[in-house]
Design a protein around this motif. Sequence first.
Motif, PDB file in Angstrom:
ATOM      1  N   ILE A  39       0.840  -1.205   0.000  1.00  0.00           N
ATOM      2  CA  ILE A  39       0.000   0.000   0.000  1.00  0.00           C
ATOM      3  C   ILE A  39       0.874   1.253   0.000  1.00  0.00           C
ATOM      4  O   ILE A  39       0.686   2.155  -0.834  1.00  0.00           O
ATOM      5  CB  ILE A  39      -0.967  -0.011   1.198  1.00  0.00           C
ATOM      6  N   LEU A  42       2.582   1.733  -3.411  1.00  0.00           N
ATOM      7  CA  LEU A  42       1.689   2.230  -4.461  1.00  0.00           C
ATOM      8  C   LEU A  42       1.380   3.716  -4.271  1.00  0.00           C
ATOM      9  O   LEU A  42       1.276   4.461  -5.250  1.00  0.00           O
ATOM     10  CB  LEU A  42       0.401   1.407  -4.501  1.00  0.00           C
ATOM     11  N   ILE A  43       1.241   4.130  -3.035  1.00  0.00           N
ATOM     12  CA  ILE A  43       0.994   5.548  -2.755  1.00  0.00           C
ATOM     13  C   ILE A  43       2.207   6.372  -3.192  1.00  0.00           C
ATOM     14  O   ILE A  43       2.076   7.386  -3.883  1.00  0.00           O
ATOM     15  CB  ILE A  43       0.681   5.767  -1.262  1.00  0.00           C
ATOM     16  N   HIS A  48      -1.037   6.751  -5.883  1.00  0.00           N
ATOM     17  CA  HIS A  48      -2.368   6.271  -5.522  1.00  0.00           C
ATOM     18  C   HIS A  48      -2.874   7.011  -4.280  1.00  0.00           C
ATOM     19  O   HIS A  48      -2.085   7.433  -3.436  1.00  0.00           O
ATOM     20  CB  HIS A  48      -2.335   4.779  -5.195  1.00  0.00           C
ATOM     21  N   ALA A  53      -4.773   2.347  -3.364  1.00  0.00           N
ATOM     22  CA  ALA A  53      -3.693   1.427  -2.994  1.00  0.00           C
ATOM     23  C   ALA A  53      -4.237   0.209  -2.252  1.00  0.00           C
ATOM     24  O   ALA A  53      -3.816  -0.923  -2.508  1.00  0.00           O
ATOM     25  CB  ALA A  53      -2.651   2.155  -2.152  1.00  0.00           C
ATOM     26  N   THR A  57      -4.105  -3.609  -3.696  1.00  0.00           N
ATOM     27  CA  THR A  57      -3.411  -4.613  -2.889  1.00  0.00           C
ATOM     28  C   THR A  57      -4.312  -5.814  -2.630  1.00  0.00           C
ATOM     29  O   THR A  57      -3.871  -6.966  -2.704  1.00  0.00           O
ATOM     30  CB  THR A  57      -2.927  -3.984  -1.566  1.00  0.00           C
ATOM     31  N   VAL A  68      -1.891  -1.449 -11.912  1.00  0.00           N
ATOM     32  CA  VAL A  68      -1.813  -0.402 -10.894  1.00  0.00           C
ATOM     33  C   VAL A  68      -1.564   0.993 -11.471  1.00  0.00           C
ATOM     34  O   VAL A  68      -1.720   1.986 -10.762  1.00  0.00           O
ATOM     35  CB  VAL A  68      -0.739  -0.720  -9.832  1.00  0.00           C
TER      36      VAL A  68
END
Length: 93
Positions: A39, A42-43, A48, A53, A57, A68
């Motif tokens: 998470i 991805l942020i 995201h 995120a 996930t 993604v």
Amino acid sequence: MKMSTIEKIQEELDVLVQETREHEIILYNDDVNTFDFVIDSLINVCDHTVEQAEQCTILVHYKGKCAVKTGEYKELEPRCTKLLELGLSAEIV
């Protein structure tokens, strides 16, 4: 045979669409990284929101993979490289 203006425009549009075709970063499931790590990654890497995120996930965990990030290859390549450097399993398709 002479092409109509509409046919010429359509042909030019088809070429343009091929040249700017979008790619995706696909993130794959692994048995190493925690939910929180993925998470956060991805942020930080894919910009995201927390909700995006978390959803990605969960999809990666249950479906094995998730797109993604979408965009042009040259924009995705450094992001995918960063995900790989963080130890995540990802590729551009």
